[in-house]
Design a protein around this motif. Sequence first.
Motif, short mmCIF file in Angstrom:
data_model
loop_
_atom_site.label_atom_id
_atom_site.label_comp_id
_atom_site.label_asym_id
_atom_site.label_seq_id
_atom_site.Cartn_x
_atom_site.Cartn_y
_atom_site.Cartn_z
N UNK A 156 -7.31 -10.05 9.89
CA UNK A 156 -7.41 -9.51 8.52
C UNK A 156 -8.40 -8.34 8.51
N UNK A 157 -9.48 -8.46 9.28
CA UNK A 157 -10.51 -7.42 9.31
C UNK A 157 -9.91 -6.08 9.77
N UNK A 158 -9.16 -6.13 10.88
CA UNK A 158 -8.59 -4.88 11.42
C UNK A 158 -7.51 -4.32 10.50
N UNK A 159 -6.71 -5.20 9.90
CA UNK A 159 -5.67 -4.71 8.99
C UNK A 159 -6.30 -4.07 7.75
N UNK A 160 -7.44 -4.58 7.29
CA UNK A 160 -8.13 -3.94 6.16
C UNK A 160 -8.61 -2.54 6.54
N UNK A 161 -9.13 -2.42 7.76
CA UNK A 161 -9.55 -1.08 8.22
C UNK A 161 -8.35 -0.15 8.25
N UNK A 162 -7.22 -0.68 8.75
CA UNK A 162 -5.99 0.13 8.84
C UNK A 162 -5.57 0.62 7.45
N UNK A 163 -5.55 -0.32 6.49
CA UNK A 163 -5.12 0.04 5.12
C UNK A 163 -6.03 1.11 4.53
N UNK A 164 -7.35 0.93 4.71
CA UNK A 164 -8.31 1.91 4.17
C UNK A 164 -8.07 3.29 4.77
N UNK A 165 -7.82 3.34 6.08
CA UNK A 165 -7.71 4.63 6.76
C UNK A 165 -6.33 5.26 6.56
N UNK A 166 -5.31 4.41 6.31
CA UNK A 166 -3.94 4.93 6.18
C UNK A 166 -3.73 5.63 4.83
N UNK A 167 -4.60 5.34 3.86
CA UNK A 167 -4.45 5.97 2.54
C UNK A 167 -3.10 5.64 1.94
N UNK A 168 -2.42 6.67 1.40
CA UNK A 168 -1.13 6.39 0.73
C UNK A 168 0.07 6.70 1.63
N UNK A 169 -0.13 6.68 2.95
CA UNK A 169 1.01 6.88 3.86
C UNK A 169 1.85 5.59 3.88
N UNK A 170 3.14 5.70 4.27
CA UNK A 170 4.05 4.55 4.12
C UNK A 170 3.90 3.47 5.20
N UNK A 171 2.77 2.75 5.13
CA UNK A 171 2.57 1.66 6.09
C UNK A 171 2.35 0.35 5.32
#
Length: 242
Positions: free
Chosen positions: A75-90
Amino acid sequence: MSSVPDHYEMHLAPVYSWMAGGIENAVARGQQELADIGLLDGGAGYAVDLGAGFGMHAIPLSRNGCNVLAIDTSAFLLNELKDYAGDTPVVTVQDDLFNFAGHLSDRPDVVLCMGDTLTHLPGLSPVTALISSVSEHLSQGGRFVITFRDYTRALEGTDRFIPVKSDASRISTCFLEYAGDTVRVHDILQERIEGSWVMRVSAYQKLRLDPVWIKQQFERCGFVVNLGAGLSGMVRIIAFKD
Ligand SMILES: C[S@@+](CC[C@H](N)C(=O)[O-])C[C@H]1O[C@@H](n2cnc3c(N)ncnc32)[C@H](O)[C@@H]1O
């Protein structure tokens, strides 16, 4: 010894992006790696990143307009991913990567399992089962790309101590202990806290995967396989589904 999810959640995940030189640098390396493979040429499509971590590869793909399903148990790494991905389609999903098929919205054009994630699987049969499952779900002409470390040749003596990363307040070292088809990876983290050095150690198991055996498993599933060198001494397999 810890399970893989516990090892990440309780030990590695909070320092993982630091170990990789920071998210921005790692994503830039991931982008270059995907560009070299030709995965950023085709514009939008649908990709699945198995064991996506903080998004070293998922983010460059989504920035390129690709719809990305990023699966990881951390969950920790996925939260980092979401924060860094911004509004891109991931889309991020916290689950075991073996369950990827249940989260698909379409047949993927690309499936990734990169950065040594494959060696985290619990045995050789799960590796072949994953290759077979990806083969069933990948679109015609799709690609399955994996990168992993070859631990088949056992290091000896002090060579088993591997410096990973250090700065003024942290030192990360890895110690490898070989046992048959597996290697026990001890991650040693020393951190300077309130003027003193504090050490934390956690160990987990990785598979010693023979690149030629992996290539054969892909071929058994009907893939056309390109076996070569990836980033940072990893083995890279680009498998095409005819
Ligand atoms: C070495 S990291 C690689 C991360 C990323 N692919 C990269 O290249 O930076 C391995 C990742 O796989 C995840 N992982 C390991 N086993 C997994 C499993 N069975 N299901 C989902 N994620 C898993 C870990 O949580 C971790 O984020």
